[in-house]
Design a protein around this motif. Structure first.
Motif, PDB file in Angstrom:
ATOM      1  N   PHE A 163      36.054  51.793  39.900  1.00  0.00           N
ATOM      2  CA  PHE A 163      37.079  51.904  38.858  1.00  0.00           C
ATOM      3  C   PHE A 163      36.428  51.455  37.558  1.00  0.00           C
ATOM      4  O   PHE A 163      36.104  50.283  37.385  1.00  0.00           O
ATOM      5  N   GLU A 164      36.222  52.387  36.648  1.00  0.00           N
ATOM      6  CA  GLU A 164      35.374  52.136  35.485  1.00  0.00           C
ATOM      7  C   GLU A 164      35.892  51.054  34.554  1.00  0.00           C
ATOM      8  O   GLU A 164      35.107  50.442  33.817  1.00  0.00           O
ATOM      9  N   LYS A 165      37.178  50.782  34.564  1.00  0.00           N
ATOM     10  CA  LYS A 165      37.727  49.750  33.683  1.00  0.00           C
ATOM     11  C   LYS A 165      37.484  48.342  34.215  1.00  0.00           C
ATOM     12  O   LYS A 165      37.743  47.363  33.506  1.00  0.00           O
ATOM     13  N   SER A 166      37.014  48.236  35.441  1.00  0.00           N
ATOM     14  CA  SER A 166      36.782  46.913  36.039  1.00  0.00           C
ATOM     15  C   SER A 166      35.368  46.422  35.750  1.00  0.00           C
ATOM     16  O   SER A 166      34.409  47.199  35.793  1.00  0.00           O
ATOM     17  N   PRO A 167      35.208  45.114  35.486  1.00  0.00           N
ATOM     18  CA  PRO A 167      33.853  44.565  35.327  1.00  0.00           C
ATOM     19  C   PRO A 167      33.072  44.572  36.637  1.00  0.00           C
ATOM     20  O   PRO A 167      31.874  44.272  36.642  1.00  0.00           O
ATOM     21  N   ARG A 168      33.728  44.933  37.723  1.00  0.00           N
ATOM     22  CA  ARG A 168      33.079  44.982  39.039  1.00  0.00           C
ATOM     23  C   ARG A 168      32.787  46.424  39.483  1.00  0.00           C
ATOM     24  O   ARG A 168      32.401  46.648  40.621  1.00  0.00           O
ATOM     25  N   HIS A 169      32.963  47.359  38.574  1.00  0.00           N
ATOM     26  CA  HIS A 169      32.762  48.772  38.890  1.00  0.00           C
ATOM     27  C   HIS A 169      31.323  49.039  39.318  1.00  0.00           C
ATOM     28  O   HIS A 169      30.370  48.515  38.738  1.00  0.00           O
ATOM     29  N   LEU A 170      31.175  49.900  40.328  1.00  0.00           N
ATOM     30  CA  LEU A 170      29.874  50.340  40.801  1.00  0.00           C
ATOM     31  C   LEU A 170      29.710  51.840  40.583  1.00  0.00           C
ATOM     32  O   LEU A 170      30.636  52.616  40.823  1.00  0.00           O
ATOM     33  N   GLY A 187      32.762  39.494  37.266  1.00  0.00           N
ATOM     34  CA  GLY A 187      31.819  40.377  37.917  1.00  0.00           C
ATOM     35  C   GLY A 187      30.572  39.710  38.459  1.00  0.00           C
ATOM     36  O   GLY A 187      29.737  40.368  39.079  1.00  0.00           O
ATOM     37  N   GLN A 188      30.422  38.395  38.267  1.00  0.00           N
ATOM     38  CA  GLN A 188      29.220  37.680  38.710  1.00  0.00           C
ATOM     39  C   GLN A 188      29.588  36.703  39.831  1.00  0.00           C
ATOM     40  O   GLN A 188      30.115  35.614  39.574  1.00  0.00           O
ATOM     41  N   LYS A 189      29.311  37.107  41.062  1.00  0.00           N
ATOM     42  CA  LYS A 189      29.648  36.283  42.212  1.00  0.00           C
ATOM     43  C   LYS A 189      28.716  35.069  42.303  1.00  0.00           C
ATOM     44  O   LYS A 189      27.520  35.156  42.015  1.00  0.00           O
ATOM     45  N   ASP A 190      29.278  33.944  42.727  1.00  0.00           N
ATOM     46  CA  ASP A 190      28.551  32.691  42.900  1.00  0.00           C
ATOM     47  C   ASP A 190      28.385  32.445  44.398  1.00  0.00           C
ATOM     48  O   ASP A 190      29.374  32.192  45.090  1.00  0.00           O
ATOM     49  N   PRO A 191      27.167  32.538  44.946  1.00  0.00           N
ATOM     50  CA  PRO A 191      26.978  32.366  46.386  1.00  0.00           C
ATOM     51  C   PRO A 191      27.532  31.058  46.929  1.00  0.00           C
ATOM     52  O   PRO A 191      28.057  31.021  48.051  1.00  0.00           O
TER      53      PRO A 191
END
Length: 225
Positions: free
Chosen positions: A39-46, A202-206
């Motif tokens: 989904f292009e509007k999401s900062p998590r888009h692939l 959009g930046q996952k923290d392990p």
């Protein structure tokens, strides 16, 4: 398909994965499902190419969910061809008929997200008899550019009145700090998290992914592996 919690505890979906490090952290912590957002509007888009690179590492190690928002058949077909997901997740305004049509055409189970702001929203879930799993999320604000709860919680106590005939996941406002209480209040068989395990959009923290799995599984009497 899960009709109840697996023996090891709460089903956990980590959504919005964009990097190999985040994917590996999710698998190592024992997550059941990895969500990939298209989904292009999401900062998590692939992009499809980026998704293919992740799937090459994920296949056979974790369940894969393709999240879309009001996608047409052409878009769904392209995503399915690229990553061969285990589930489709519909996170937009897809009607019950759309769920039924997509299942018939693509032969994949569907997770349908339902935005919850009050008791009246739970009535909507009953119409989605064709969905294989329901995801309860916070209802977006009127006019919001993106669907979903944007990391906000809703009144989890409302889910005591939700349909229980099929598997379901709780989302919205979950984090390592809140998930145990959410599971305790709702008895949720599964939980879905995205922004609650991030250091920035959009930046996952392990480390937060691992902490989330530990808290979620501990709340239900299970153990993260």
């Amino acid at each position: 398909m899960w009709g109840r919690r697996p023996a090891r505890g709460t089903i956990v979906k980590i959504c919005g994965l964009r990097t190999i490090d985040a994917l590996e952290a999710s698998i190592e912590a024992g997550a059941d499902l990895a969500g990939f957002v298209f989904f292009e509007k999401s900062p998590r888009h692939l992009t499809l190419d980026a998704a293919r690179a992740l799937v090459a590492r994920a296949a056979g190690r974790i369940g894969m969910v393709a999240l879309t928002v009001d996608a047409d058949d052409e878009r769904l077909a392209a995503i399915i061809a690229a990553i061969q997901p285990d589930f489709l997740q519909f996170h937009g305004h897809e009607a019950p008929e759309r769920v039924r049509e997509a299942k018939a055409r693509f032969k994949l189970p569907v997770i349908k997200a339902i935005g919850v702001g009050g008791r009246e929203d739970l009535v909507a879930a009953k119409a989605y008899a064709e969905a294989d799993m329901i995801l309860y999320d916070a209802k977006p604000s009127p006019g919001a550019a993106r669907p979903g709860g944007m990391g906000r919680a809703f009144d989890w106590g409302l889910l005591n009145e939700a349909p229980r005939e099929k598997p379901w996941l709780l989302s919205g406002g979950l984090s390592p700090e809140t998930v145990a209480e959410a599971v305790r209040i709702t008895g949720a068989p599964g939980v879905d998290v995205s922004s609650g395990v991030e250091s920035a959009p959009g930046q996952k923290d392990p480390s937060r992914i691992a902490a989330f799995l530990h808290a979620a599984r501990g709340a239900a009497g299970g153990e993260a592996r």
